[in-house]
Write an enzyme that holds these catalytic residues in place. Structure first.
Site, PDB file in Angstrom:
ATOM      1  N   CYS A 113       0.826  -1.171  -0.001  1.00 30.18           N
ATOM      2  CA  CYS A 113       0.016   0.034   0.153  1.00 30.18           C
ATOM      3  C   CYS A 113       0.987   1.223  -0.110  1.00 30.18           C
ATOM      4  CB  CYS A 113      -1.045   0.023   1.202  1.00 30.18           C
ATOM      5  SG  CYS A 113      -1.869  -1.597   1.172  1.00 30.18           S
TER       6      CYS A 113
ATOM      7  N   ARG B 207       1.314   1.222  -6.114  1.00 26.84           N
ATOM      8  CA  ARG B 207       1.782   0.621  -4.825  1.00 26.84           C
ATOM      9  C   ARG B 207       0.352  -0.106  -4.599  1.00 26.84           C
ATOM     10  NH1 ARG B 207       6.479   1.458  -1.948  1.00 26.84           N
ATOM     11  NH2 ARG B 207       5.743   0.429  -0.301  1.00 26.84           N
TER      12      ARG B 207
ATOM     13  N   TRP C 205      -3.645  -1.834  -1.388  1.00 25.34           N
ATOM     14  CA  TRP C 205      -3.751  -3.323  -2.210  1.00 25.34           C
ATOM     15  C   TRP C 205      -4.153  -4.206  -1.028  1.00 25.34           C
ATOM     16  CZ3 TRP C 205      -1.275  -7.843  -1.618  1.00 25.34           C
ATOM     17  CH2 TRP C 205      -1.334  -8.716  -2.745  1.00 25.34           C
TER      18      TRP C 205
ATOM     19  N   ASN D 156       0.934   0.115   5.930  1.00 26.19           N
ATOM     20  CA  ASN D 156       1.175  -0.939   4.742  1.00 26.19           C
ATOM     21  C   ASN D 156       2.103  -1.932   5.523  1.00 26.19           C
ATOM     22  OD1 ASN D 156       2.295  -2.060   2.600  1.00 26.19           O
ATOM     23  ND2 ASN D 156       4.114  -0.461   2.400  1.00 26.19           N
ATOM     24  N   GLY D 157       1.901  -3.189   5.048  1.00 24.08           N
ATOM     25  CA  GLY D 157       2.394  -4.376   5.711  1.00 24.08           C
ATOM     26  C   GLY D 157       1.229  -5.320   6.043  1.00 24.08           C
TER      27      GLY D 157
ATOM     28  N   GLU E 160       9.642 -13.908 -19.342  1.00 22.47           N
ATOM     29  CA  GLU E 160       9.319 -13.030 -19.043  1.00 22.47           C
ATOM     30  C   GLU E 160       8.255 -12.423 -20.009  1.00 22.47           C
ATOM     31  OE1 GLU E 160       9.456  -8.975 -17.445  1.00 22.47           O
ATOM     32  OE2 GLU E 160      10.010 -10.992 -16.562  1.00 22.47           O
TER      33      GLU E 160
ATOM     34  N   LYS F 246       4.568 -10.836 -18.909  1.00 24.54           N
ATOM     35  CA  LYS F 246       4.188  -9.758 -19.275  1.00 24.54           C
ATOM     36  C   LYS F 246       2.564  -9.730 -19.992  1.00 24.54           C
ATOM     37  CE  LYS F 246       6.204  -7.507 -17.523  1.00 24.54           C
ATOM     38  NZ  LYS F 246       7.125  -8.212 -16.792  1.00 24.54           N
TER      39      LYS F 246
ATOM     40  N   GLU G  39       0.013 -10.496 -17.234  1.00 27.63           N
ATOM     41  CA  GLU G  39      -0.153  -9.450 -16.504  1.00 27.63           C
ATOM     42  C   GLU G  39      -0.871  -8.294 -16.676  1.00 27.63           C
ATOM     43  OE1 GLU G  39       3.741  -8.438 -13.472  1.00 27.63           O
ATOM     44  OE2 GLU G  39       4.159  -8.312 -15.660  1.00 27.63           O
TER      45      GLU G  39
ATOM     46  N   HIS H  48       7.362 -33.212 -24.333  1.00 28.66           N
ATOM     47  CA  HIS H  48       7.099 -33.807 -22.982  1.00 28.66           C
ATOM     48  C   HIS H  48       5.826 -33.181 -22.277  1.00 28.66           C
ATOM     49  CE1 HIS H  48      10.909 -35.918 -22.972  1.00 28.66           C
ATOM     50  NE2 HIS H  48      11.514 -34.466 -23.386  1.00 28.66           N
TER      51      HIS H  48
ATOM     52  N   LYS I  11       2.709  -2.757  -7.491  1.00 30.26           N
ATOM     53  CA  LYS I  11       4.170  -2.608  -8.223  1.00 30.26           C
ATOM     54  C   LYS I  11       5.096  -3.263  -7.052  1.00 30.26           C
ATOM     55  CE  LYS I  11       7.154  -0.984 -10.966  1.00 30.26           C
ATOM     56  NZ  LYS I  11       7.230  -1.826 -12.367  1.00 30.26           N
TER      57      LYS I  11
END
Length: 609
Positions: free
Chosen positions: A2, A27, A74, A98-99, A481, A485, A488, A504, A604
């Protein structure tokens, strides 16, 4: 994850706090709120959704006041709604957090037994209630915060105000970032410098277990025992222009196009005509790197993929064994640490909770030393590591990381070259690789010219819900990656595999409705990759191949699409081939109409476990 911003000033602070929240919205953006004190009267506004939803409520009924706190959330404990949005109020106290408080259940039960009635599902409200209880027992706000945080288990950054003490804001941090912004006749708290750069560039970074009290004229920092401590003041190099979107449609697009400059900045004054310059990892790095016989790289998400690329580089050129591990897994297993192992932690923010915890855990496991590769000089990770190398990416606002990744690759390439030189790489080969790395900014610039062709290609994805990405060797992490992307920001389910693994299992998914993206630079594995792509062709799969002009790839275009990428050399190819995959994900997301910069359910800076 947050965002916090707070102020004590001689002017109305609510507009300043809202501007700060907008800078912190990367955030978290599930809900937001502001609380302001005006001569002992507390006014609060909260709303589910993005900051603009809360701002509209404030503008419909604005309120004055020179002391305030604000928050963008968040969600961890409790669904995103107004009741769970911060600031939380208990009696005369308002608090943002935050936390995660790990012992909140027992604390909540204790408070309920004492008659407190909770109005939210959050762990945060427990702290507000505890501070209120201590104030009722005769403590002032600072003393009450100190008494409360001593009873907490977990991670927190908090900012607190009380009706009894207008003009005062008290903050505290453990395991989550919090800094002080120093103004003239006003002072601020924020989760990072981006929240405060519009009002000041003078910053004071708090250490673990610091408690700070600000007024408009003073800043006092205390240790957990209540004794005063001193913290250094820094002038931030961040500019307000750096966090503006400018001419670009989204921050992500802007940050993709900033990569040539960001990579050039990362390499500047670190590599020259004769190779990697001395002491770029710190003045104590020479002896430590000379002794390094193995590396253990720890990271999360995109940074983990950068670490995987580095494994290929370091093992090939320096001939040192490298293990790469997801930080959230590392802490909870008893890893074997070979003699003279260097612990390398990679993080964009330097506050990633799992990575930071892993760094702290590493200190009891017998590593030779620790190295942080990070974008934020004042972050906890950088301050706590023995050695450090900054990536110089500048602010990255888009939640889906782009320039942070390529600058991490540039920094890791410097590490690989330095270790290779120390471990006997042929001097001519070393010089060739250094020259190649110096050309990386130009190679990325050339890759960005593919945007028009990629925009046309993006239309092939918008009606699909699944995609596969393939790569071999150091391009396998690039495929990982690229798939990350795409998922996301477009919400298309995407998976990446080493191309040799198709037979496989993943080949069962391939049909005419499955786009298959292949990263195909020239090199010793190209023929193997071509064989793997033939397996896709035989099942009617639609191929999208990013190739660098290698002979024999032209026939693949008859079964799909091919774009030419000038890799600039096999060493830097992973960084170069990343760029068109970023552009592909971006333009697919734009066509699908998603929120590119703030994708659902994500934030983020992951400062919680």
């Amino acid at each position: 994850m947050c965002g916090i911003v707070a102020a004590a000033a001689q002017r109305d602070v609510a507009p300043l706090l809202i501007v700060g929240l907008k800078a912190l919205e990367y955030r978290g953006y599930d809900s937001s709120g502001v609380a302001v004190l005006d001569h002992g009267t507390l006014r609060r506004v909260r709303a589910k959704g993005k900051v603009r939803e809360m701002e509209a409520l404030y503008l419909a009924d604005p309120f004055p006041g020179g002391t305030g706190i604000a928050h963008t959330r968040w969600a961890t404990h409790g669904v995103p709604n107004e009741a769970n949005a911060h600031p939380h109020v208990a009696g005369r106290v308002a608090l943002v957090h935050n936390g995660i408080i790990e012992n909140y259940v027992s604390l909540r039960s204790e408070l309920q037994a004492g008659g407190h009635v909770f109005t939210s599902e959050t762990d945060t409200e427990v702290m507000a209630a505890l501070i209120e209880r201590h104030i009722l027992q005769g403590l002032n706000l600072r003393e009450a915060v100190l008494a409360t945080v001593r009873s907490l288990e977990g991670a927190y950054a908090i900012a607190v105000i009380s009706r009894d003490e207008p003009g005062h804001v008290v903050g505290a941090r453990r395991g989550a970032p919090l800094l002080v912004g120093l103004g003239i006749g006003e002072n601020f708290l924020g989760s990072d410098a981006q929240a405060l750069i519009q009002v000041t560039n003078k910053m004071l970074y708090l250490d673990e277990d610091d408690v700070v009290e600000i007024t408009r004229d003073s800043v006092h920092v205390y240790g957990l025992d209540g004794s005063p401590v001193q913290r250094a003041v820094h002038e931030s190099e961040l500019s307000s222009d750096a966090v503006e979107r400018g001419e670009y449609r989204h921050y992500m697009q802007k940050e993709i196009f900033e990569q040539p400059r960001a990579v050039a900045d990362t390499l500047e004054a670190r590599i020259g005509p004769k190779g990697v310059l001395p002491n770029i990892f710190g003045i104590d790095s020479d002896a430590l790197l000379q002794r390094t016989r193995a590396l253990h790289i720890i990271a999360c998400g995109t940074s983990y993929h950068a670490g995987l690329v580095a494994k290929y580089w370091i093992e090939e050129y320096a001939r040192l064994p490298v293990s790469v591990e997801v930080a959230s897994e590392y802490r909870y297993r008893d890893a074997v640490v070979p003699a003279d192992s260097l612990f390398v932690a990679i993080s964009q923010s330097g506050e990633t909770a799992d990575t930071l915890a892993a760094l702290r855990e590493s200190r009891r496991r017998g590593y030779l030393g620790t190295l942080a590769i990070c974008n934020v000089p004042e972050s906890s990770l950088v301050r706590e590591a023995d050695l450090k190398l900054m990536t110089r990416a500048g602010p990255e606002i888009g939640v889906a990381s782009t320039k942070a990744f390529t600058t991490q690759l540039a920094a890791l390439a410097l590490l690989a070259l330095e270790l290779a030189r120390r471990n006997g790489l042929d001097p001519d080969r070393y010089a060739s690789l250094c020259t190649e790395l110096q050309h990386l900014p130009r190679a990325i610039e050339n890759a960005l010219k593919l945007e028009p062709a990629i925009m046309a290609l993006a239309g092939e994805f918008i009606h699909h819900e699944h995609a596969l990405f393939l790569g071999r060797g150091a391009q396998y992490p690039v495929a990982l990656e690229g798939s990350l992307k795409l998922k996301e920001i477009s919400y298309i389910h995407a998976e990446a595999y080493p191309a040799g693994e198709l037979k496989h299992g993943p080949l069962a998914l391939v049909d005419e409705n499955m786009p298959v993206v292949a990263v195909a630079p020239n090199g010793p594995l190209l023929d193997k990759l071509k064989s793997n792509l033939q397996e896709v062709r035989a099942r009617g799969g639609r191929l999208i191949v990013f190739a660098d002009g290698a002979a024999g790839m032209d026939d693949m275009a008859t079964y799909g699409a091919m774009l030419r990428v000038d890799a600039g050399g096999s060493f830097i190819a992973p960084a170069v081939f990343t760029v068109p995959l970023q552009l592909l994900a971006y333009h697919v997301a734009v066509l699908r109409g998603t929120d590119v910069d703030q994708p659902r359910n994500l934030a983020k800076s992951v400062t919680v476990e």
